[in-house]
Design a protein around this motif. Sequence first.
Motif, mmCIF file in Angstrom:
data_model
loop_
_atom_site.group_PDB
_atom_site.id
_atom_site.type_symbol
_atom_site.label_atom_id
_atom_site.label_comp_id
_atom_site.label_asym_id
_atom_site.label_seq_id
_atom_site.Cartn_x
_atom_site.Cartn_y
_atom_site.Cartn_z
ATOM 1 N N VAL A 65 0.836 -1.203 0.000
ATOM 2 C CA VAL A 65 0.000 0.000 0.000
ATOM 3 C C VAL A 65 0.867 1.248 0.000
ATOM 4 O O VAL A 65 0.427 2.319 -0.439
ATOM 5 C CB VAL A 65 -0.976 0.041 1.192
ATOM 6 N N ALA A 66 2.101 1.124 0.497
ATOM 7 C CA ALA A 66 3.019 2.263 0.526
ATOM 8 C C ALA A 66 4.428 1.764 0.236
ATOM 9 O O ALA A 66 4.796 0.654 0.603
ATOM 10 C CB ALA A 66 2.978 2.952 1.883
ATOM 11 N N ARG A 67 5.182 2.610 -0.445
ATOM 12 C CA ARG A 67 6.594 2.335 -0.748
ATOM 13 C C ARG A 67 7.401 3.478 -0.149
ATOM 14 O O ARG A 67 7.116 4.645 -0.398
ATOM 15 C CB ARG A 67 6.827 2.276 -2.252
ATOM 16 N N ILE A 68 8.403 3.102 0.639
ATOM 17 C CA ILE A 68 9.300 4.089 1.231
ATOM 18 C C ILE A 68 10.684 3.796 0.670
ATOM 19 O O ILE A 68 11.243 2.720 0.909
ATOM 20 C CB ILE A 68 9.278 4.003 2.768
ATOM 21 N N SER A 69 11.220 4.748 -0.103
ATOM 22 C CA SER A 69 12.493 4.556 -0.795
ATOM 23 C C SER A 69 13.516 5.561 -0.296
ATOM 24 O O SER A 69 13.193 6.723 -0.053
ATOM 25 C CB SER A 69 12.316 4.764 -2.307
ATOM 26 N N GLY B 270 12.609 12.085 9.838
ATOM 27 C CA GLY B 270 11.873 11.690 8.640
ATOM 28 C C GLY B 270 11.395 12.870 7.813
ATOM 29 O O GLY B 270 11.437 12.820 6.580
ATOM 30 N N ASP B 271 10.942 13.923 8.461
ATOM 31 C CA ASP B 271 10.475 15.101 7.721
ATOM 32 C C ASP B 271 11.621 15.739 6.942
ATOM 33 O O ASP B 271 11.460 16.097 5.768
ATOM 34 C CB ASP B 271 9.857 16.127 8.678
ATOM 35 N N ALA B 272 12.790 15.861 7.576
ATOM 36 C CA ALA B 272 13.946 16.446 6.897
ATOM 37 C C ALA B 272 14.348 15.593 5.692
ATOM 38 O O ALA B 272 14.644 16.123 4.622
ATOM 39 C CB ALA B 272 15.113 16.594 7.868
ATOM 40 N N LEU B 273 14.347 14.273 5.870
ATOM 41 C CA LEU B 273 14.693 13.380 4.764
ATOM 42 C C LEU B 273 13.684 13.493 3.630
ATOM 43 O O LEU B 273 14.047 13.478 2.453
ATOM 44 C CB LEU B 273 14.773 11.927 5.243
ATOM 45 N N PHE B 274 12.415 13.603 3.980
ATOM 46 C CA PHE B 274 11.365 13.708 2.972
ATOM 47 C C PHE B 274 11.488 15.016 2.190
ATOM 48 O O PHE B 274 11.468 15.020 0.961
ATOM 49 C CB PHE B 274 9.989 13.607 3.645
ATOM 50 N N VAL C 70 8.191 8.772 -0.535
ATOM 51 C CA VAL C 70 7.039 7.975 -0.121
ATOM 52 C C VAL C 70 6.047 7.959 -1.267
ATOM 53 O O VAL C 70 5.662 9.001 -1.783
ATOM 54 C CB VAL C 70 6.383 8.567 1.154
ATOM 55 N N GLU C 71 5.647 6.746 -1.657
ATOM 56 C CA GLU C 71 4.664 6.579 -2.728
ATOM 57 C C GLU C 71 3.499 5.754 -2.195
ATOM 58 O O GLU C 71 3.672 4.946 -1.285
ATOM 59 C CB GLU C 71 5.283 5.841 -3.917
ATOM 60 N N GLY C 72 2.345 5.938 -2.787
ATOM 61 C CA GLY C 72 1.175 5.162 -2.373
ATOM 62 C C GLY C 72 0.429 5.855 -1.257
ATOM 63 O O GLY C 72 0.341 7.084 -1.201
ATOM 64 N N ASP C 73 -0.091 5.074 -0.339
ATOM 65 C CA ASP C 73 -0.911 5.568 0.759
ATOM 66 C C ASP C 73 -0.015 6.219 1.814
ATOM 67 O O ASP C 73 0.617 5.537 2.626
ATOM 68 C CB ASP C 73 -1.700 4.398 1.362
ATOM 69 N N THR C 74 0.029 7.548 1.815
ATOM 70 C CA THR C 74 0.887 8.251 2.769
ATOM 71 C C THR C 74 0.398 8.064 4.205
ATOM 72 O O THR C 74 1.204 8.113 5.140
ATOM 73 C CB THR C 74 0.996 9.748 2.434
ATOM 74 N N GLY C 75 -0.893 7.837 4.391
ATOM 75 C CA GLY C 75 -1.423 7.552 5.729
ATOM 76 C C GLY C 75 -0.827 6.264 6.276
ATOM 77 O O GLY C 75 -0.490 6.176 7.463
#
Length: 180
Positions: free
Chosen positions: A89-93, A109-113, A120-125
């Motif tokens: 449902v989500a991909r974190i690369s 995580g916010d800084a990396l994003f 992050v792809e797909g369902d971000t929730g």
Amino acid sequence: MSEPQIPIPHCPAPLAAALRVLPLAPLSLSLTMFSRKIARNNPGLFQRLGAYARADFVLDPVDLPIVLCLSPNDGRPKVTLTRGRGDGVARISGPLAALLGLVHGAFDGDALFFSRDLVVEGDTGAALALRNAVDDAELDLAQEAAAFAGPFSRPVQQLVALAERQTGLCLTRPEDATIW
């Protein structure tokens, strides 16, 4: 003025090369057993996923020729390694160092994003639920591995410390605040 950012290390080339040829089934089984031990030691980890406790997640270390497919299965997780894209449902690369740093609380995580080191792809929730669950658990994979190793815990701790020094990868939870 903002502080300079510490560069995210890349995964060592010999590890990436080995993962191109190693059979993935034994590694998948080992990671599944390890994740189940973590689930037993941290029961709230998978409960915190809420509606996503049965969702599949793809963790894609972009500097390795594999992806990890994590199926939480309501607290009885399964990890499958594949050389394909994997389904979830989500991909974190991101680089392996960034993904490990997130688990250990070493990277924000916010800084990396926002720096695009993490995608992050797909369902971000779903991805956010996984992130929050991992953050709350305050995991230390090296400690978990040492506990899993039983009488070999001391050599495992020494090996992890050596690997951390040699590679720059964050394999333990730092005692201080976020470094990136």
